[in-house]
Write an enzyme that holds these catalytic residues in place. Structure first.
Site, PDB file in Angstrom:
ATOM      1  N   ARG A 192       0.615  -1.191  -0.170  1.00 27.60           N
ATOM      2  CA  ARG A 192       0.140  -0.025   0.101  1.00 27.60           C
ATOM      3  C   ARG A 192       0.901   1.324  -0.045  1.00 27.60           C
ATOM      4  O   ARG A 192       2.044   1.125   0.737  1.00 27.60           O
ATOM      5  CB  ARG A 192      -1.012  -0.045   1.046  1.00 27.60           C
ATOM      6  CG  ARG A 192      -2.183  -0.992   1.222  1.00 27.60           C
ATOM      7  CD  ARG A 192      -3.029  -0.701   0.232  1.00 27.60           C
ATOM      8  NE  ARG A 192      -4.236  -1.480   0.195  1.00 27.60           N
ATOM      9  CZ  ARG A 192      -4.348  -2.716  -0.549  1.00 27.60           C
ATOM     10  NH1 ARG A 192      -3.356  -3.184  -1.292  1.00 27.60           N
ATOM     11  NH2 ARG A 192      -5.398  -3.302  -0.279  1.00 27.60           N
ATOM     12  N   GLU A 232      -2.882   8.404  -3.494  1.00 33.35           N
ATOM     13  CA  GLU A 232      -3.120   7.478  -4.490  1.00 33.35           C
ATOM     14  C   GLU A 232      -4.597   7.878  -4.703  1.00 33.35           C
ATOM     15  O   GLU A 232      -5.619   8.028  -3.971  1.00 33.35           O
ATOM     16  CB  GLU A 232      -2.996   6.094  -4.458  1.00 33.35           C
ATOM     17  CG  GLU A 232      -3.519   5.246  -5.428  1.00 33.35           C
ATOM     18  CD  GLU A 232      -3.051   3.532  -5.121  1.00 33.35           C
ATOM     19  OE1 GLU A 232      -4.048   2.889  -5.193  1.00 33.35           O
ATOM     20  OE2 GLU A 232      -1.980   3.325  -4.516  1.00 33.35           O
ATOM     21  N   HIS A 250      -1.569   0.770  -9.681  1.00 38.24           N
ATOM     22  CA  HIS A 250      -2.150  -0.211  -8.779  1.00 38.24           C
ATOM     23  C   HIS A 250      -2.750  -1.115  -9.596  1.00 38.24           C
ATOM     24  O   HIS A 250      -4.053  -1.332  -9.583  1.00 38.24           O
ATOM     25  CB  HIS A 250      -3.127   0.606  -7.894  1.00 38.24           C
ATOM     26  CG  HIS A 250      -3.425  -0.354  -6.712  1.00 38.24           C
ATOM     27  ND1 HIS A 250      -3.828   0.336  -5.409  1.00 38.24           N
ATOM     28  CD2 HIS A 250      -3.273  -1.650  -6.316  1.00 38.24           C
ATOM     29  CE1 HIS A 250      -4.049  -0.632  -4.467  1.00 38.24           C
ATOM     30  NE2 HIS A 250      -3.656  -1.817  -5.179  1.00 38.24           N
ATOM     31  N   ASP A 298       4.112   0.360  -7.491  1.00 38.30           N
ATOM     32  CA  ASP A 298       2.429  -0.095  -8.086  1.00 38.30           C
ATOM     33  C   ASP A 298       1.454   0.541  -7.309  1.00 38.30           C
ATOM     34  O   ASP A 298       0.484   0.839  -7.644  1.00 38.30           O
ATOM     35  CB  ASP A 298       2.236  -1.528  -8.133  1.00 38.30           C
ATOM     36  CG  ASP A 298       0.928  -1.945  -8.671  1.00 38.30           C
ATOM     37  OD1 ASP A 298       0.586  -1.472  -9.472  1.00 38.30           O
ATOM     38  OD2 ASP A 298       0.066  -2.693  -7.875  1.00 38.30           O
TER      39      ASP A 298
END
Length: 313
Positions: free
Chosen positions: A228, A256, A275, A251
Site C-alpha cells: 500500500r 493515490e 495499482h 505499484d
C-alpha cells in the site's frame, strides 16, 4: 429463513453456488439492490474504493459475513465499527498471489534492465544500448512474507539469485529458509540489492519505509512497493530518489491516485504502475472459486476461510 447475499458478480457467472440463498447483484452502483438490513453475506465490490465499500455497512443490521475480494482490508476497516458484534470479516488471501507476484517480477526486471528508457527511446525513434544490471547474483529482501510474498519467491527461484531474505511480523521457518521478524530489518536492509514491500497496511506498517528504513538500504538499491502506498514515507523516498542514491518501482503511492504534477511522476529512477497488481485475467477464476467455496461453507455451517476479524471479539 432465507439469507440474502450481495454479490458483485452475476449468478450466471458463478458455477456451484448453493441453493436456498437470495442473491442480489451489487457492484457499487448508487442504488442498492435491496434493503441493506436484509443482507446476511456482503461481498465488497472490487476496486471501487473505500467510500463504496463502506457505504452500506451502517445499515447491515443482519449481516453475518463481510467478504473482501482483496487481500488488504484497510478500505473496509472504517466501517467495521458500524457492524453488529459477531460479524466475520474475510479477506481474499490466495486470490491475488499469481497476479501480484507477476507484477512484482515485472517491476524488478523492468527497472533493472531499463525498460522505461527503451520505451521512451522507441517513442523518439532512437537506438541506444548500454550496460544494465541483471537480476542474477542479486540479493532480494521480501518484507511481508505471507502468501503473496511466498509467490514472489516462487517466481524469483529461476533467476540465480545470491540470496533471498524474508521478513514478517514474527519469525518462523519455511521449506525455503527462515522468516525473520521485523526487528531484524536494520541488519538485513544494508545487504539487499532489491527490497520488495508486500506487507498489509496496519498501524504498525504505516510509514514503515521511512527515512531510517530507506537510509539503511545500500547505495543503488531498488525499492519495490506492491503493498500500500502509505507503507512508504513519500517525502523520504523522494529525497533518496532525487539524490540518485536509490531507485524505486511503485505499484502503489501515497497519495493515490497520484495527482498530476506530483514530484514522484518525474523523480529520477522511478517506475510507476497504477495499482494494477491484482486486476488481471487471473483474478476472476480465483475470486469466483473463493466465493462459491465460502458460500457453500456458510450454508453448511462450516468454518469460513480467511477470517481476519470478528467484530466485537
Amino acid at each position: 429463513m432465507t439469507y440474502e447475499v450481495w454479490l458483485p458478480f452475476r449468478t450466471d457467472d458463478l458455477e456451484g453456488l448453493p441453493e436456498g440463498l437470495n442473491y442480489r447483484f451489487w457492484d457499487g452502483d448508487q442504488d442498492f439492490p435491496g434493503d441493506p438490513g436484509e443482507c446476511a453475506f456482503y461481498v465488497v465490490p472490487y476496486m471501487k474504493g473505500g467510500d463504496v465499500a463502506v457505504r452500506p455497512m451502517a445499515d447491515l443490521r443482519s449481516v453475518r459475513v463481510v467478504q473482501t475480494l482483496s487481500a488488504g482490508i484497510d478500505h473496509v476497516e472504517p466501517g467495521l465499527g458500524l457492524l453488529p458484534d459477531g460479524v466475520q470479516l474475510c479477506n481474499a488471501r490466495g486470490v491475488h498471489d499469481a497476479s501480484t507476484a507477476e507484477l512484482v517480477l515485472t517491476l524488478i526486471l523492468s527497472s533493472l534492465r531499463g525498460i522505461p528508457d527503451f520505451v521512451r527511446a522507441q517513442d523518439r525513434g532512437e537506438w541506444g544500448g548500454g550496460f544494465r544490471p541483471a537480476l542474477a547474483d542479486k540479493s532480494v529482501l521480501i518484507v511481508g512474507y505471507g502468501a503473496v510474498g511466498a509467490a514472489v519467491e516462487d517466481r524469483l527461484a529461476p533467476f540465480e539469485l545470491a540470496r533471498v531474505a524474508r521478513v514478517a511480523r514474527s519469525a518462523r521457518d519455511t521449506s525455503r529458509g527462515p522468516v525473520h521478524p521485523v526487528t531484524a530489518l536494520p541488519e538485513l536492509l544494508p545487504e539487499a540489492d532489491v527490497v520488495v514491500l508486500i506487507t498489509p497496511l496496519t498501524e504498525q506498517t504505516r510509514g514503515l519505509a521511512g527515512a531510517e528504513f530507506l537510509g539503511r538500504m545500500k547505495d543503488g538499491a531498488l525499492l519495490v512497493n506492491a503493498a500500500r502506498g502509505a507503507v512508504v514515507d513519500t517525502k523520504a523516498l523522494l529525497g533518496e530518489l532525487e539524490s540518485g542514491r536509490l531507485r524505486a518501482a511503485l505499484d502503489v503511492t501515497d497519495p493515490e491516485p497520484l495527482p498530476p504534477g506530483h514530484p514522484l511522476w518525474h523523480a529520477p529512477g522511478v517506475l510507476i504502475s497504477p495499482h494494477v497488481g491484482g486486476p488481471t485475467s487471473a483474478f476472476f477464476p480465483r475470486a469466483k472459486r473463493l466465493l462459491v467455496d465460502q458460500l457453500n461453507r456458510f450454508v453448511n455451517r462450516e468454518p469460513l476461510r480467511n477470517v481476519v476479524i470478528t467484530t466485537g471479539a
